[in-house]
Design an enzyme around this catalytic site. Structure first.
Site, PDB file in Angstrom:
ATOM      1  CG  ASN A 191      -1.687   1.240   1.443  1.00 44.58           C
ATOM      2  OD1 ASN A 191      -1.786   2.063   0.528  1.00 44.58           O
ATOM      3  ND2 ASN A 191      -2.253   1.412   2.629  1.00 44.58           N
ATOM      4  CE  LYS A 246      -0.028   3.435   4.795  1.00 46.21           C
ATOM      5  NZ  LYS A 246       0.061   3.596   6.235  1.00 46.21           N
ATOM      6  CG  HIS A 304      -5.715   2.102   5.251  1.00 47.69           C
ATOM      7  ND1 HIS A 304      -5.262   3.111   6.064  1.00 47.69           N
ATOM      8  CD2 HIS A 304      -4.708   1.205   5.165  1.00 47.69           C
ATOM      9  CE1 HIS A 304      -4.027   2.838   6.450  1.00 47.69           C
ATOM     10  NE2 HIS A 304      -3.664   1.674   5.919  1.00 47.69           N
ATOM     11  CD  GLU A 363      -2.878   5.773   6.656  1.00 45.32           C
ATOM     12  OE1 GLU A 363      -2.852   5.760   5.416  1.00 45.32           O
ATOM     13  OE2 GLU A 363      -1.981   5.244   7.361  1.00 45.32           O
ATOM     14  CD  GLU A 369      -3.445  -2.265   7.574  1.00 45.17           C
ATOM     15  OE1 GLU A 369      -2.309  -2.492   7.149  1.00 45.17           O
ATOM     16  OE2 GLU A 369      -4.069  -1.227   7.297  1.00 45.17           O
ATOM     17  N   GLY A 394       2.452   2.540  10.846  1.00 39.19           N
ATOM     18  CA  GLY A 394       3.386   3.653  10.705  1.00 39.19           C
ATOM     19  C   GLY A 394       4.129   4.019  11.980  1.00 39.19           C
ATOM     20  CB  SER A 430       5.172  -1.446  12.063  1.00 35.74           C
ATOM     21  OG  SER A 430       4.785  -0.106  12.275  1.00 35.74           O
TER      22      SER A 430
HETATM   23  P1  PGA Z   1       2.911   0.571   7.686  1.00 35.75           P
HETATM   24  O1  PGA Z   1       1.448   0.740   7.029  1.00 35.75           O
HETATM   25  O2  PGA Z   1       3.468  -0.737   7.162  1.00 35.75           O
HETATM   26  O3  PGA Z   1       3.689   1.757   7.246  1.00 35.75           O
HETATM   27  O4  PGA Z   1       2.693   0.511   9.161  1.00 35.75           O
HETATM   28  C1  PGA Z   1       0.579  -0.344   6.871  1.00 35.75           C
HETATM   29  C2  PGA Z   1      -0.729   0.133   6.322  1.00 35.75           C
HETATM   30  O5  PGA Z   1      -1.190   1.209   6.704  1.00 35.75           O
HETATM   31  O6  PGA Z   1      -1.369  -0.545   5.493  1.00 35.75           O
END
Ligand code: PGA
Length: 252
Positions: free
Chosen positions: A9, A11, A95, A97, A167, A173, A212
């Site tokens: 992903n 983003k 997601h 976000e 998640e 993140g 992460s």
């Molecule tokens: P990250 O993001 O690996 O940077 O923690 C995962 C995600 O949001 O899908």
């Protein structure tokens, strides 16, 4: 037994030319394996360029979001038929976000899941609890609610086609991934919830972990039979770390 599923992903990262060079680098070093399926979710603008590069490969194209409507006065939105047209196979829906920055509700997410299926786009539905919810022992209740509403009205036969991405919001993140035990416990709970609510055999449903994931922690996560793959954010922006995670999915 599922093929492991690794989704990158991106983003809101990469211009079109940067997207082309990242995918070119990935294709140079990645040796496809039958036991792993790979998908890449670049920003909307890069979808056509990435689709061209992936056309003759086994790597699938995914979108990061979709509108629930087919067309109309929805300024700034992109619809499922448009995503199919550009070559998307998967779409990430709900997601954290999208939920927490853009205010998407479980009802919005449910409409998107239905719209995706209607257009033969396979949803990757994200669920996960916030830190304070985990700390007050609400993890299971939060995830049940997200699944209950997010998957309302979905036919049992579609549970083979959907991917659930667990998640935890506190792991995204932050560099602080869930431990294999924490992720395994929630994945197991998701499976038993799907079994009881939808009378499906939930071992048909792919449940992947995100938050992460790195080449350093992927091996231990993949050792759990409950974890069918990973949704990777930061570590997928680098060809070597993304491919390394895919390789670990093959060998673990
Ligand atoms: P990250 O993001 O690996 O940077 O923690 C995962 C995600 O949001 O899908």
């Amino acid at each position: 037994m599922h093929r492991r599923f690794i989704v990158g992903n991106w983003k809101m990262h990469k211009t079109i030319s940067q997207a082309e060079s990242l995918v070119t680098d990935i294709l140079q070093i990645y040796q496809p394996q039958a036991s792993v399926e790979l998908a890449i979710a670049p920003p909307f603008l890069s979808l056509p360029a990435v689709a061209r590069l992936l056309a003759s490969t086994s790597i699938k194209l995914a979108a990061q979001n979709t509108c629930a409507s087919d067309e109309g006065a929805f300024t700034g939105e992109i619809s499922p038929p448009m995503l199919r047209d550009v070559g998307c196979h998967y779409v990430i829906i709900g997601h954290s976000e999208r939920r927490h920055i853009f205010g998407e509700t479980d009802q919005d997410i449910n409409k998107k899941v239905h719209a995706a299926f209607h257009h033969d786009l396979l949803p990757i539905l994200c669920v996960g609890e916030r830190l304070e919810e985990r700390q007050s022992n609400k993890t299971q209740a939060v995830i049940q609610q997200q699944l209950q509403t997010g998957l309302d009205g979905i036919e049992s036969k579609n549970f083979e086609k959907i991917t659930i991405a667990y998640e935890p919001v506190w792991a995204i993140g932050t560099g602080q991934a869930a431990t294999v035990d924490q992720a395994t416990e929630v994945h197991r709970h998701i499976r038993s919830f799907l079994d009881t609510q939808w009378s499906v055999k939930s071992d048909q449903t792919r449940i992947i972990y995100g938050g992460s994931v790195t080449p350093e922690n992927a091996k231990s996560l993949f050792q759990s039979p409950q974890i069918n793959g990973a949704l990777v954010g930061k570590a997928c922006l680098n060809s070597e770390s993304f491919v390394k995670i895919a390789e670990l999915a093959t060998s673990s």
